[in-house]
Design a protein around this motif. Structure first.
Motif, PDB file in Angstrom:
ATOM      1  N   GLU A  25       0.857  -1.184   0.000  1.00 20.58           N
ATOM      2  CA  GLU A  25       0.000   0.000   0.000  1.00 20.58           C
ATOM      3  C   GLU A  25       0.898   1.240   0.000  1.00 20.58           C
ATOM      4  O   GLU A  25       1.914   1.285   0.703  1.00 20.58           O
ATOM      5  CB  GLU A  25      -0.912   0.005   1.227  1.00 20.58           C
ATOM      6  N   PRO A  26       0.543   2.244  -0.790  1.00 20.46           N
ATOM      7  CA  PRO A  26       1.411   3.434  -0.917  1.00 20.46           C
ATOM      8  C   PRO A  26       1.732   4.113   0.415  1.00 20.46           C
ATOM      9  O   PRO A  26       2.864   4.549   0.636  1.00 20.46           O
ATOM     10  CB  PRO A  26       0.608   4.363  -1.827  1.00 20.46           C
ATOM     11  N   TRP A  27       0.780   4.206   1.312  1.00 17.52           N
ATOM     12  CA  TRP A  27       1.047   4.894   2.566  1.00 17.52           C
ATOM     13  C   TRP A  27       1.997   4.083   3.448  1.00 17.52           C
ATOM     14  O   TRP A  27       2.787   4.668   4.191  1.00 17.52           O
ATOM     15  CB  TRP A  27      -0.255   5.223   3.294  1.00 17.52           C
ATOM     16  N   LEU A  28       1.949   2.746   3.362  1.00 14.32           N
ATOM     17  CA  LEU A  28       2.901   1.925   4.128  1.00 14.32           C
ATOM     18  C   LEU A  28       4.302   2.020   3.533  1.00 14.32           C
ATOM     19  O   LEU A  28       5.296   2.054   4.265  1.00 14.32           O
ATOM     20  CB  LEU A  28       2.442   0.467   4.172  1.00 14.32           C
ATOM     21  N   ILE A  29       4.374   2.082   2.214  1.00 10.16           N
ATOM     22  CA  ILE A  29       5.678   2.273   1.566  1.00 10.16           C
ATOM     23  C   ILE A  29       6.250   3.634   1.965  1.00 10.16           C
ATOM     24  O   ILE A  29       7.444   3.758   2.272  1.00 10.16           O
ATOM     25  CB  ILE A  29       5.546   2.144   0.034  1.00 10.16           C
ATOM     26  N   GLY A  30       5.385   4.656   2.002  1.00 12.59           N
ATOM     27  CA  GLY A  30       5.821   5.986   2.439  1.00 12.59           C
ATOM     28  C   GLY A  30       6.284   5.997   3.883  1.00 12.59           C
ATOM     29  O   GLY A  30       7.275   6.646   4.226  1.00 12.59           O
ATOM     30  N   LEU A  31       5.573   5.265   4.735  1.00  7.81           N
ATOM     31  CA  LEU A  31       5.964   5.189   6.145  1.00  7.81           C
ATOM     32  C   LEU A  31       7.312   4.485   6.309  1.00  7.81           C
ATOM     33  O   LEU A  31       8.159   4.926   7.092  1.00  7.81           O
ATOM     34  CB  LEU A  31       4.885   4.477   6.957  1.00  7.81           C
ATOM     35  N   CYS A  32       7.513   3.409   5.542  1.00  5.12           N
ATOM     36  CA  CYS A  32       8.814   2.722   5.574  1.00  5.12           C
ATOM     37  C   CYS A  32       9.913   3.643   5.056  1.00  5.12           C
ATOM     38  O   CYS A  32      11.027   3.658   5.588  1.00  5.12           O
ATOM     39  CB  CYS A  32       8.753   1.440   4.757  1.00  5.12           C
ATOM     40  N   GLY A  33       9.587   4.429   4.021  1.00  4.77           N
ATOM     41  CA  GLY A  33      10.548   5.413   3.514  1.00  4.77           C
ATOM     42  C   GLY A  33      10.873   6.466   4.556  1.00  4.77           C
ATOM     43  O   GLY A  33      12.026   6.890   4.687  1.00  4.77           O
ATOM     44  N   PHE A  34       9.864   6.900   5.314  1.00  5.87           N
ATOM     45  CA  PHE A  34      10.077   7.860   6.398  1.00  5.87           C
ATOM     46  C   PHE A  34      11.072   7.302   7.416  1.00  5.87           C
ATOM     47  O   PHE A  34      12.005   8.005   7.832  1.00  5.87           O
ATOM     48  CB  PHE A  34       8.751   8.182   7.077  1.00  5.87           C
ATOM     49  N   HIS A  35      10.891   6.039   7.795  1.00  2.00           N
ATOM     50  CA  HIS A  35      11.810   5.426   8.766  1.00  2.00           C
ATOM     51  C   HIS A  35      13.225   5.317   8.199  1.00  2.00           C
ATOM     52  O   HIS A  35      14.202   5.562   8.915  1.00  2.00           O
ATOM     53  CB  HIS A  35      11.302   4.059   9.201  1.00  2.00           C
ATOM     54  N   ALA A  36      13.332   4.965   6.923  1.00  2.00           N
ATOM     55  CA  ALA A  36      14.649   4.863   6.291  1.00  2.00           C
ATOM     56  C   ALA A  36      15.325   6.231   6.198  1.00  2.00           C
ATOM     57  O   ALA A  36      16.532   6.363   6.465  1.00  2.00           O
ATOM     58  CB  ALA A  36      14.513   4.239   4.901  1.00  2.00           C
ATOM     59  N   ILE A  37      14.565   7.259   5.847  1.00  2.00           N
ATOM     60  CA  ILE A  37      15.125   8.613   5.768  1.00  2.00           C
ATOM     61  C   ILE A  37      15.563   9.091   7.146  1.00  2.00           C
ATOM     62  O   ILE A  37      16.623   9.723   7.285  1.00  2.00           O
ATOM     63  CB  ILE A  37      14.114   9.577   5.118  1.00  2.00           C
ATOM     64  N   CYS A  38      14.765   8.791   8.167  1.00  2.00           N
ATOM     65  CA  CYS A  38      15.158   9.153   9.539  1.00  2.00           C
ATOM     66  C   CYS A  38      16.482   8.496   9.909  1.00  2.00           C
ATOM     67  O   CYS A  38      17.373   9.142  10.480  1.00  2.00           O
ATOM     68  CB  CYS A  38      14.082   8.743  10.536  1.00  2.00           C
ATOM     69  N   LEU A  39      16.625   7.209   9.581  1.00  2.00           N
ATOM     70  CA  LEU A  39      17.868   6.507   9.883  1.00  2.00           C
ATOM     71  C   LEU A  39      19.035   7.131   9.124  1.00  2.00           C
ATOM     72  O   LEU A  39      20.125   7.316   9.688  1.00  2.00           O
ATOM     73  CB  LEU A  39      17.732   5.021   9.558  1.00  2.00           C
TER      74      LEU A  39
END
Length: 147
Positions: A25-39
């Motif tokens: 789902e696009p919003w879950l992919i975005g959330l995973c991207g948010f976590h990766a960008i934070c890291l």
């Protein structure tokens, strides 16, 4: 019961729960991207303490607000998701939001501990060097007095 609801009696393990989530789902992919960008930001800014403190506090605020986010998402899930994942106990929000944020916070704390150990080693080396110089100075003074 809505057709997209998952019967909770059909979930017997955490791994089964994770398999039932549509990770595409696009919003879950975005959330995973948010976590990766934070890291990535955490690793890139490891020498900038003020930025890391702000990031750490911001991430902890996300965890603090997770219950409110879960309630809001449970009410408005049709706007952004295909399925209703947001349960009253917060299992889903804890899995996709809180746990990765806690991991990022642990990385920040690990970086801070590493830097503290490094600074402590530098301080110990400086103290040793100062003691050696002081000892040499007193030896030189003693030699001058005996001459």
């Amino acid at each position: 019961m809505h057709e997209s609801f998952i019967e909770t009696k059909s979930i017997t393990s955490y791994w089964q729960f994770l398999r039932m989530i549509n990770w595409y789902e696009p919003w879950l992919i975005g959330l995973c991207g948010f976590h990766a960008i934070c890291l990535l930001i955490i690793v890139v800014t490891r020498g900038y303490h003020n930025i890391q403190i702000l990031l750490f506090v911001g991430l902890l605020l996300c965890i603090y607000c997770a219950e409110y986010i879960n309630q809001l998402a449970a009410e408005k899930w049709q706007l952004f998701a295909e399925d209703q994942y947001f349960d009253s106990r917060g299992m889903f929000i804890s899995t996709v939001l809180s746990f990765p944020v806690i991991i990022n916070c642990c990385v920040i704390v690990g970086i801070w501990l590493y830097e503290s150990i490094y600074l402590l080693k530098i301080c110990v080396k400086r103290l040793k060097k100062a003691r050696i110089e002081q000892h040499k100075k007193t030896e030189n003074d003693d030699k001058k007095k005996t001459e």
